[in-house]
Design an enzyme around this catalytic site. Structure first.
Site, PDB file in Angstrom:
ATOM      1  N   ASP A   1      42.128 -76.398 -14.376  1.00 34.80           N
ATOM      2  CA  ASP A   1      42.223 -75.559 -13.058  1.00 34.80           C
ATOM      3  C   ASP A   1      42.024 -76.761 -11.977  1.00 34.80           C
ATOM      4  O   ASP A   1      42.890 -76.831 -11.191  1.00 34.80           O
ATOM      5  CB  ASP A   1      41.306 -74.479 -13.055  1.00 34.80           C
ATOM      6  CG  ASP A   1      41.551 -73.826 -11.702  1.00 34.80           C
ATOM      7  OD1 ASP A   1      42.810 -73.176 -11.697  1.00 34.80           O
ATOM      8  OD2 ASP A   1      40.601 -73.244 -11.419  1.00 34.80           O
TER       9      ASP A   1
ATOM     10  N   CYS B   1      55.567 -57.252 -14.651  1.00 35.47           N
ATOM     11  CA  CYS B   1      56.675 -58.239 -15.332  1.00 35.47           C
ATOM     12  C   CYS B   1      56.975 -57.458 -16.948  1.00 35.47           C
ATOM     13  O   CYS B   1      56.088 -57.360 -17.469  1.00 35.47           O
ATOM     14  CB  CYS B   1      56.230 -59.426 -15.707  1.00 35.47           C
ATOM     15  SG  CYS B   1      57.118 -60.437 -16.630  1.00 35.47           S
TER      16      CYS B   1
HETATM   17  C1  B12 Z   1      46.548 -73.169  -6.548  1.00 36.76           C
HETATM   18  C2  B12 Z   1      46.550 -72.121  -7.322  1.00 36.76           C
HETATM   19  C3  B12 Z   1      46.683 -70.990  -7.241  1.00 36.76           C
HETATM   20  C4  B12 Z   1      46.942 -70.542  -5.778  1.00 36.76           C
HETATM   21  C5  B12 Z   1      48.324 -70.768  -5.476  1.00 36.76           C
HETATM   22  C6  B12 Z   1      49.297 -70.050  -6.686  1.00 36.76           C
HETATM   23  C7  B12 Z   1      50.462 -70.704  -7.193  1.00 36.76           C
HETATM   24  N1  B12 Z   1      51.462 -70.041  -7.654  1.00 36.76           N
HETATM   25  O1  B12 Z   1      50.754 -71.978  -6.881  1.00 36.76           O
HETATM   26  C8  B12 Z   1      46.446 -68.939  -5.611  1.00 36.76           C
HETATM   27  C9  B12 Z   1      44.839 -68.764  -5.287  1.00 36.76           C
HETATM   28  C10 B12 Z   1      47.208 -67.993  -4.590  1.00 36.76           C
HETATM   29  C11 B12 Z   1      46.317 -68.671  -7.013  1.00 36.76           C
HETATM   30  C12 B12 Z   1      46.263 -67.410  -7.529  1.00 36.76           C
HETATM   31  C13 B12 Z   1      46.433 -67.113  -9.033  1.00 36.76           C
HETATM   32  N2  B12 Z   1      46.243 -67.954 -10.069  1.00 36.76           N
HETATM   33 CO1  B12 Z   1      46.066 -69.801  -9.863  1.00 36.76          CO
HETATM   34  N3  B12 Z   1      46.068 -71.837  -9.570  1.00 36.76           N
HETATM   35  C14 B12 Z   1      46.213 -72.603  -8.894  1.00 36.76           C
HETATM   36  C15 B12 Z   1      46.265 -74.177  -9.408  1.00 36.76           C
HETATM   37  C16 B12 Z   1      44.822 -74.535  -9.070  1.00 36.76           C
HETATM   38  C17 B12 Z   1      47.483 -75.091  -8.872  1.00 36.76           C
HETATM   39  C18 B12 Z   1      48.814 -74.641  -8.913  1.00 36.76           C
HETATM   40  C19 B12 Z   1      49.668 -75.375  -7.943  1.00 36.76           C
HETATM   41  O2  B12 Z   1      49.701 -76.569  -8.202  1.00 36.76           O
HETATM   42  N4  B12 Z   1      50.433 -74.715  -6.906  1.00 36.76           N
HETATM   43  C20 B12 Z   1      51.247 -75.346  -6.083  1.00 36.76           C
HETATM   44  C21 B12 Z   1      52.386 -75.005  -6.388  1.00 36.76           C
HETATM   45  C22 B12 Z   1      53.586 -75.690  -5.586  1.00 36.76           C
HETATM   46  O3  B12 Z   1      52.785 -75.694  -7.856  1.00 36.76           O
HETATM   47  P1  B12 Z   1      53.328 -74.921  -8.968  1.00 36.76           P
HETATM   48  O4  B12 Z   1      53.398 -73.313  -8.613  1.00 36.76           O
HETATM   49  O5  B12 Z   1      53.178 -75.295 -10.270  1.00 36.76           O
HETATM   50  O6  B12 Z   1      54.830 -75.442  -8.399  1.00 36.76           O
HETATM   51  C23 B12 Z   1      56.076 -75.033  -9.183  1.00 36.76           C
HETATM   52  C24 B12 Z   1      57.098 -73.679  -8.812  1.00 36.76           C
HETATM   53  O7  B12 Z   1      56.821 -73.866  -7.259  1.00 36.76           O
HETATM   54  C25 B12 Z   1      58.272 -74.226  -9.501  1.00 36.76           C
HETATM   55  N5  B12 Z   1      59.488 -73.813  -8.636  1.00 36.76           N
HETATM   56  C26 B12 Z   1      59.867 -74.289  -7.540  1.00 36.76           C
HETATM   57  N6  B12 Z   1      60.788 -73.683  -7.044  1.00 36.76           N
HETATM   58  C27 B12 Z   1      61.075 -72.865  -7.998  1.00 36.76           C
HETATM   59  C28 B12 Z   1      62.137 -71.881  -8.174  1.00 36.76           C
HETATM   60  C29 B12 Z   1      62.195 -70.898  -9.005  1.00 36.76           C
HETATM   61  C30 B12 Z   1      63.301 -69.746  -9.107  1.00 36.76           C
HETATM   62  C31 B12 Z   1      61.176 -70.543 -10.102  1.00 36.76           C
HETATM   63  C32 B12 Z   1      60.976 -69.725 -11.143  1.00 36.76           C
HETATM   64  C33 B12 Z   1      60.024 -71.657  -9.901  1.00 36.76           C
HETATM   65  C34 B12 Z   1      60.109 -72.832  -9.103  1.00 36.76           C
HETATM   66  O8  B12 Z   1      58.350 -75.647  -9.332  1.00 36.76           O
HETATM   67  C35 B12 Z   1      57.011 -76.136  -9.243  1.00 36.76           C
HETATM   68  C36 B12 Z   1      56.725 -77.457  -9.939  1.00 36.76           C
HETATM   69  O9  B12 Z   1      56.647 -77.267 -11.302  1.00 36.76           O
HETATM   70  C37 B12 Z   1      46.489 -73.873 -10.875  1.00 36.76           C
HETATM   71  C38 B12 Z   1      45.768 -74.747 -11.832  1.00 36.76           C
HETATM   72  C39 B12 Z   1      46.329 -76.111 -12.180  1.00 36.76           C
HETATM   73  N7  B12 Z   1      45.431 -77.206 -11.946  1.00 36.76           N
HETATM   74  O10 B12 Z   1      47.552 -76.203 -11.835  1.00 36.76           O
HETATM   75  C40 B12 Z   1      45.918 -72.164 -11.161  1.00 36.76           C
HETATM   76  C41 B12 Z   1      46.510 -71.348 -11.994  1.00 36.76           C
HETATM   77  C42 B12 Z   1      48.150 -71.685 -11.563  1.00 36.76           C
HETATM   78  N8  B12 Z   1      46.211 -69.993 -11.590  1.00 36.76           N
HETATM   79  C43 B12 Z   1      46.207 -69.305 -12.615  1.00 36.76           C
HETATM   80  C44 B12 Z   1      45.979 -67.979 -12.403  1.00 36.76           C
HETATM   81  C45 B12 Z   1      45.712 -66.939 -13.822  1.00 36.76           C
HETATM   82  C46 B12 Z   1      46.229 -67.314 -11.297  1.00 36.76           C
HETATM   83  C47 B12 Z   1      46.331 -65.701 -10.867  1.00 36.76           C
HETATM   84  C48 B12 Z   1      46.903 -64.985 -11.899  1.00 36.76           C
HETATM   85  C49 B12 Z   1      44.707 -64.962 -10.846  1.00 36.76           C
HETATM   86  C50 B12 Z   1      44.474 -63.704 -10.605  1.00 36.76           C
HETATM   87  N9  B12 Z   1      44.944 -62.598 -11.431  1.00 36.76           N
HETATM   88  O11 B12 Z   1      44.083 -63.270  -9.743  1.00 36.76           O
HETATM   89  C51 B12 Z   1      46.954 -65.813  -9.514  1.00 36.76           C
HETATM   90  C52 B12 Z   1      48.311 -65.636  -9.518  1.00 36.76           C
HETATM   91  C53 B12 Z   1      49.109 -65.801  -8.156  1.00 36.76           C
HETATM   92  C54 B12 Z   1      50.751 -66.130  -8.247  1.00 36.76           C
HETATM   93  N10 B12 Z   1      51.533 -65.026  -8.347  1.00 36.76           N
HETATM   94  O12 B12 Z   1      50.771 -67.403  -8.745  1.00 36.76           O
HETATM   95  C55 B12 Z   1      46.554 -69.832 -14.024  1.00 36.76           C
HETATM   96  C56 B12 Z   1      47.962 -69.508 -14.208  1.00 36.76           C
HETATM   97  C57 B12 Z   1      48.111 -69.314 -16.023  1.00 36.76           C
HETATM   98  C58 B12 Z   1      49.562 -69.152 -16.327  1.00 36.76           C
HETATM   99  N11 B12 Z   1      49.880 -68.299 -17.353  1.00 36.76           N
HETATM  100  O13 B12 Z   1      50.479 -69.561 -15.552  1.00 36.76           O
HETATM  101  C59 B12 Z   1      46.561 -71.627 -13.519  1.00 36.76           C
HETATM  102  C60 B12 Z   1      47.354 -72.346 -14.281  1.00 36.76           C
HETATM  103  C61 B12 Z   1      44.900 -71.866 -13.835  1.00 36.76           C
HETATM  104  C62 B12 Z   1      44.615 -71.971 -15.166  1.00 36.76           C
HETATM  105  N12 B12 Z   1      44.094 -73.260 -15.591  1.00 36.76           N
HETATM  106  O14 B12 Z   1      45.094 -71.220 -16.239  1.00 36.76           O
HETATM  107  N13 B12 Z   1      46.318 -69.845  -7.892  1.00 36.76           N
HETATM  108  S1  SF4 Z   2      61.467 -62.175 -12.398  1.00 34.29           S
HETATM  109 FE1  SF4 Z   2      60.748 -62.988 -14.017  1.00 34.29          FE
HETATM  110  S2  SF4 Z   2      58.527 -63.319 -13.797  1.00 34.29           S
HETATM  111 FE2  SF4 Z   2      59.053 -61.705 -12.338  1.00 34.29          FE
HETATM  112  S3  SF4 Z   2      58.822 -59.610 -13.347  1.00 34.29           S
HETATM  113 FE3  SF4 Z   2      60.904 -60.333 -13.901  1.00 34.29          FE
HETATM  114  S4  SF4 Z   2      60.790 -61.544 -15.601  1.00 34.29           S
HETATM  115 FE4  SF4 Z   2      58.729 -61.179 -15.053  1.00 34.29          FE
END
Ligand code: B12
Ligand code: SF4
Ligand code: SF4
Length: 341
Positions: free
Chosen positions: A131, A246
């Site tokens: 995280d 989901c």
């Molecule tokens: C910042 C952060 C948040 C932020 C931003 C959320 C986000 N999705 O980025 C906030 C505070 C909102 C948040 C909330 C939550 N988080 Co959080 N968070 C993080 C953290 C610290 C970094 C994530 C990050 O780098 N975000 C920046 C974005 C740009 O990065 P990314 O999402 O990886 O980017 C990818 C996508 O954008 C994707 N992408 C780009 N274009 C497209 C297009 C399509 C169609 C698709 C499908 C994907 C895609 O490619 C990118 C690169 O791989 C991680 C831990 C870590 N060190 O990774 C935990 C983490 C992601 N969080 C986690 C959790 C559990 C949550 C919550 C579910 C908690 C809750 N129940 O309240 C929520 C879920 C919200 C959500 N819908 O994402 C878990 C997720 C576990 C899992 N199964 O994935 C993590 C991994 C923590 C952990 N160690 O377990 N989180």
């Molecule tokens: S779009 Fe993907 S992540 Fe979202 S509810 Fe449907 S299967 Fe789940």
């Protein structure tokens, strides 16, 4: 002399022996910087200052561990089969937060894994991240075949749905084979995007953290913007709405890790949380993710969660909080007392 190549099967077996349920391995090639840089530039992470630091390290494991060769992606399931969310008298505490702090669970298991890797190769260098460290855990988990980044921005596995937390370990050793990146299986589904109560998805797969209730209730230690408050009715910590929507999270999932099972604070009513003393909060939140919101932050959330609750116990709790010494708590309670008027 070049360093030894480790057996992927031996590394995966070691991780499983350390009680990681989901395990995959990927070569440590740098990530595509575009999605993350776009997310930062668009301001979608602007409330999360840590995400703006050490950007180069987040994108390239070689900038964290000199000579990085492989990334081990690790997952611990929680909350599948935990149906307490459907009990209407409970505030929604996100499932991940109801039990033991997952950071501690991953930390302990990664320490054990590191010891096992050192037994295999006494000079191996490792970097462990859960995280708060500088690794993009979902991107690595997708590359290592654990699952795919869903349109809701959370990693989904066919077997475990999305109810698991992640960590990664970077090592400076090559493995004799790697898992294939997982294909994205969302297809034309958009249930999660439509379910979000605040419209926090600017694009599929991308979250605007400023609009996300998880971010607001956990990371924001000030007042929560008025425009987002109505969506907090019945929600005291974190948010699972997009994941609940989901289809991959519906029925038939294996149970979560028993050590992540809910604790008393994770199952407490909003009225009870609202009136906790500081000592009770410290005792009950210790070792759980809910400690992160802080005493005032959690009671602020509980006050907003009670806004739509007309029961006398809820109104009494809000009256008490409206006179609280903490301005973020008293202001939230006063707003909640006027909810719907
Ligand atoms: C910042 C952060 C948040 C932020 C931003 C959320 C986000 N999705 O980025 C906030 C505070 C909102 C948040 C909330 C939550 N988080 Co959080 N968070 C993080 C953290 C610290 C970094 C994530 C990050 O780098 N975000 C920046 C974005 C740009 O990065 P990314 O999402 O990886 O980017 C990818 C996508 O954008 C994707 N992408 C780009 N274009 C497209 C297009 C399509 C169609 C698709 C499908 C994907 C895609 O490619 C990118 C690169 O791989 C991680 C831990 C870590 N060190 O990774 C935990 C983490 C992601 N969080 C986690 C959790 C559990 C949550 C919550 C579910 C908690 C809750 N129940 O309240 C929520 C879920 C919200 C959500 N819908 O994402 C878990 C997720 C576990 C899992 N199964 O994935 C993590 C991994 C923590 C952990 N160690 O377990 N989180
Ligand atoms: S779009 Fe993907 S992540 Fe979202 S509810 Fe449907 S299967 Fe789940
Ligand atoms: S966690 Fe809640 S607020 Fe955040 S994106 Fe998912 S549904 Fe929206």
């Amino acid at each position: 002399m070049s360093p030894p190549v480790l057996s992927a099967d031996a590394v995966v077996a070691a991780a499983r022996a350390c009680r990681f349920t989901l395990v995959g391995v990927a070569p440590a090639a740098p990530l595509d910087p575009a999605p993350f840089l776009h997310w930062l530039a668009a301001g979608w992470g602007s409330g999360l200052s840590a995400m703006h630091r050490r950007v180069a390290q987040r994108l390239d494991p070689g900038a964290i561990v000199p000579g990085a060769r492989s990334v081990i992606a690790l997952g611990i399931p929680y909350g599948a089969g935990d149906e307490t969310a459907s009990q209407p008298e409970l505030p929604v505490i996100a499932r991940y937060a109801r039990g033991r702090d997952y950071h501690l669970a991953h930390r302990d298991r990664m320490r054990a894994l590191r010891r096992r890797l050192l037994e295999m190769d006494p000079t191996v260098n490792t970097y462990a991240c859960v995280d708060a460290g500088v690794a993009m855990e979902k991107a690595w988990a997708e590359r290592a075949g654990l699952g795919w980044i869903g349109k809701h921005g959370v990693l989904v596995s066919r077997q475990h749905g999305s109810w698991f937390t992640l960590s990664v370990m970077v090592i400076d050793r090559s493995l004799d084979r790697y898992h294939q990146p997982h294909p994205r299986l969302c297809g034309d589904c958009d249930l999660c995007l439509r379910a979000c109560p605040t419209g926090a998805f600017p694009l599929p797969g991308v979250v605007d953290a400023r609009l996300c209730l998880s971010c607001q209730t956990v990371e924001n230690h000030e007042s929560i913007p008025v425009a987002l408050r109505a969506a907090l009715a019945g929600r005291a910590f974190g948010c699972d709405v997009c994941q609940e929507a989901c289809p991959y999270n519906h029925s038939g999932l294996p149970p979560g890790d028993p050590r992540q099972a809910p604790r008393p604070l994770g199952l407490m009513s909003a009225a009870k949380i609202a009136t906790l003393t500081r000592d009770e909060f410290i005792r009950l939140s210790a070792g759980t993710p809910m400690a992160r919101a802080g005493y005032h932050g959690l009671r602020r959330n509980a006050a907003l969660a009670l806004g739509s609750d007309a029961r006398p116990s809820a109104r009494a709790a809000l009256e008490q909080l409206s006179r609280d010494a903490s301005p973020i708590v008293s202001e939230a309670a006063q707003w909640a007392l006027g909810y719907g008027k």
